[in-house]
Design an enzyme around this catalytic site. Structure first.
Site, PDB file in Angstrom:
ATOM      1  CD  GLU A  79       5.278   1.466  -2.102  1.00 17.83           C
ATOM      2  OE1 GLU A  79       6.493   1.350  -1.811  1.00 17.83           O
ATOM      3  OE2 GLU A  79       4.370   0.934  -1.463  1.00 17.83           O
ATOM      4  CG  LEU A  80      10.467   2.320  -9.414  1.00 12.09           C
ATOM      5  CD1 LEU A  80      11.607   3.131  -8.802  1.00 12.09           C
ATOM      6  CD2 LEU A  80      10.998   0.996  -9.956  1.00 12.09           C
TER       7      LEU A  80
END
Ligand SMILES: *[C@@H]1O[C@H](CO)[C@@H](O)[C@H](O)[C@H]1NC(C)=O
Ligand SMILES: *[C@@H]1O[C@H](CO)[C@@H](O)[C@H](O)[C@H]1NC(C)=O
Length: 575
Positions: free
Chosen positions: A483-484
């Site tokens: 996600e990062l």
């Protein structure tokens, strides 16, 4: 031409005669008084009325000038206006200054108010050897407090004549011995054993002598001045004192002053000058000098000489300057030297202290601003900033990315992960959503399960203004790191997206971490969450700081807490 002139005079005199005829005409009578004067002296007689007090021979009042008319009677009996420049009406008298031989003759005075006409004869004698042996002093300077005398000058001129006693007048009034003044004796000669300043004045001595069967008043005037004795001292240089050093700044203009006291002298010729004394004792007169107006002092007169030096040169700093003052007795000098001005240490220290204080307060001020920067920005946002969320087509203020429990297999750390999840799903929304009206996106809560995970993430990231990443060892090592990574890629492509990293727990970056993530972790702002097991005042304070920092990175949004004072109303949070 001449004819006209004579006619005019004739008419004028005729008119005068008629005027006289209207009053009492005395032009054909014998003179009522006769005076004898000596040429070259001051002289006067007044128009006497019969009611006149004989002890007054002169009254200065201008009233008399208006009511008295004076005429000169020519040999043929005609009256003429008096136009001689040496003859003036003064008070009750006709004043001759000085009287000349040609002024001899008959004078008519008319006192209009009193219907009075008088004829006065005047005979002016030359002061030659034949008629005058030696005329006495008619102006005297008497030294105050000393012994002095006034004698009648006409008497020494006409010695051995048969005459009456002398009568003395002072300022128009008969002058006699006074019972309360012992220092005054009058015995033909006026004698002061002590002279006072008030003894100055106009003295007149009259005596009567017979000539050709008529009585003549011989009148002489002595002008008396009183004052102090001439000084026996040279002038005194009051300032500067001899041998003084005067401070001067190189290249700056300088005024050299010299104050000199000159004691009294009847013939007063003061001299003051400044000159530069060269080492070879050559004198150089200074040009730009100014002598002040004299200033009367008890002891004499003070003069101030000012000399202007345009620019003090190094040569002048070593030279000597001399103020030189002179009177009739002698001269006085004061030698001065110019020295380089030493800067005032006290003043410097003062300036230094003030500067240091100013600098300190500036530092403290900027320190305060630095410490409270976030609060200041938040306050500013609350009142002034525009809402940046309007019209940007995004659904969420922030997407929250964290390590999910469901994705964690390791049972040993489940307690910790629960804590992490609770922070993301409960505390974060309770503050940012409930209190500050932000709209967060939590994957489990807001996204329906069943979609493609990767697509969903990219989609949500694009629909969010911020991505809040809750960092921990588990997150870094776990699958949520994706996600990062997605957020970083998205932020690199799409400008409006920003990342907020929360260091929730300490972690070690694994070797396998993608390069882009490593870079991002170093470059992006990180807000650290300080875990404390027990709530305490400092904990509350830390929490407030934490949330303020989060809000600082969150988009500017007008919300229901508009106007809240971030300084006074501290935020309290509980785990
Ligand atoms: C001079 O004349 C004025 C006006 O007549 C009078 O008031 C004054 O007393 C007179 N002074 C003397 C000294 O006679
Ligand atoms: C000043 O006085 C001294 C004597 O005291 C004299 O020798 C000198 O010539 C005087 N200077 C001037 C300029 O008159």
């Amino acid at each position: 031409m001449f004819g006209y002139g004579w006619t005019f005079i004739f008419i004028a005199t005729l008119h005068a005669v008629i005027t006289v005829a209207d009053q009492t005409d005395c032009s054909n009578e014998e003179p009522s008084s006769r005076y004898q004067a000596f040429a070259g002296e001051e002289f006067f007689f007044q128009c006497l009325s019969p009611s006149h007090k004989p002890q007054y021979i002169f009254n200065q009042s201008v009233v008399y000038e208006k009511i008295t008319e004076w005429f000169y009677q020519t040999d043929n009996g005609n009256l003429m206006e008096i136009k001689n420049s040496n003859i003036n009406k003064k008070g009750s008298a006709l004043w001759f200054s000085p009287v000349v031989i040609q002024n001899s003759g008959d004078y008519i005075c008319i006192l209009k108010m009193e219907n009075l006409c008088l004829k006065i004869s005047l005979k002016v004698k030359a002061k030659d050897k034949k008629s005058c042996l030696e005329y006495g002093q008619s102006s005297l300077y008497l030294i105050i407090t000393s012994k002095s005398s006034i004698s009648c000058p006409s008497l020494s001129c006409q010695q051995g004549l048969k005459r009456s006693n002398l009568t003395w007048y002072k300022d128009g009034k008969e002058f006699t011995e006074q019972p309360n003044r012992f220092s005054l004796k009058i015995n033909e000669v006026i004698q002061f054993t002590i002279t006072y300043a008030s003894d100055s004045g106009n003295y007149v001595c009259d005596y009567v002598r017979n000539m050709n069967g008529s009585q003549w008043i011989v009148r002489a005037i002595v002008e008396v001045k009183t004052g102090v004795r001439d000084t026996r001292n040279r002038p005194t240089i009051l300032d500067p004192k001899n041998g003084t050093n005067i401070e001067a700044e190189l290249g700056k203009p300088l005024d050299l002053k010299c104050r000199v006291l000159f004691a009294f002298e009847k013939i007063f010729q003061p001299h003051v000058k400044y000159f530069k004394l060269h080492p070879d004792s050559k004198e150089e007169q200074l040009k730009q000098t100014h002598l002040s107006a004299p200033e009367k002092d008890l002891e004499g007169t003070i003069y101030i000489l000012t000399t202007k030096l345009d620019k003090v040169t190094t040569e002048e700093l070593n030279a000597k300057f001399v103020c030189h003052a002179q009177n009739s007795v002698g001269n006085s000098t004061a030698v001065i030297k110019l020295i380089r001005k030493t800067t005032d240490i006290v003043f410097l220290v003062y300036i230094l202290c003030v500067s240091v204080l100013l600098l300190l307060s500036l530092l403290i001020g900027s320190g305060m601003v630095y410490i409270h920067w976030i609060e200041i920005v938040l306050l500013y946002r609350n009142y002034i900033s525009k809402d940046e969320t309007i019209g940007d087509d995004k659904d969420f203020d922030a997407f929250v990315s964290y390590a999910k429990q469901s994705l964690v297999v390791d049972e040993a750390t489940s307690d910790d992960s629960y804590d992490e999840e609770r922070f993301a799903t409960q505390l974060l929304p309770s503050v940012l959503e409930d209190k500050y009206n932000y709209k967060l996106c939590l994957l489990e809560r807001d996204i329906l399960p069943g979609g493609a995970y990767i697509e969903d993430i990219v989609n949500i990231t694009k629909r969010s203004r911020r991505v809040i990443v809750i960092l921990s060892q588990r997150y870094i090592a776990g699958p949520s790191l994706f996600e990062l990574q997605a957020a970083i890629n998205c932020a690199l492509e799409e400008e409006p997206l920003k990342l907020i990293l929360i260091k929730f727990k300490p972690f070690i970056e694994p070797e396998s971490l993608p390069r882009i993530v490593k870079k991002a972790l170093n470059a992006l702002p990180v807000v650290t969450w300080k875990t404390k097991s027990k709530p305490s005042p400092s904990h509350v304070n830390d929490a407030t700081k934490f949330w303020n920092r989060i809000r600082y990175h969150m988009p500017v949004k007008k919300n229901k807490t508009h106007g809240e004072n971030v300084f006074s109303k501290r935020l309290t949070v509980q785990h």
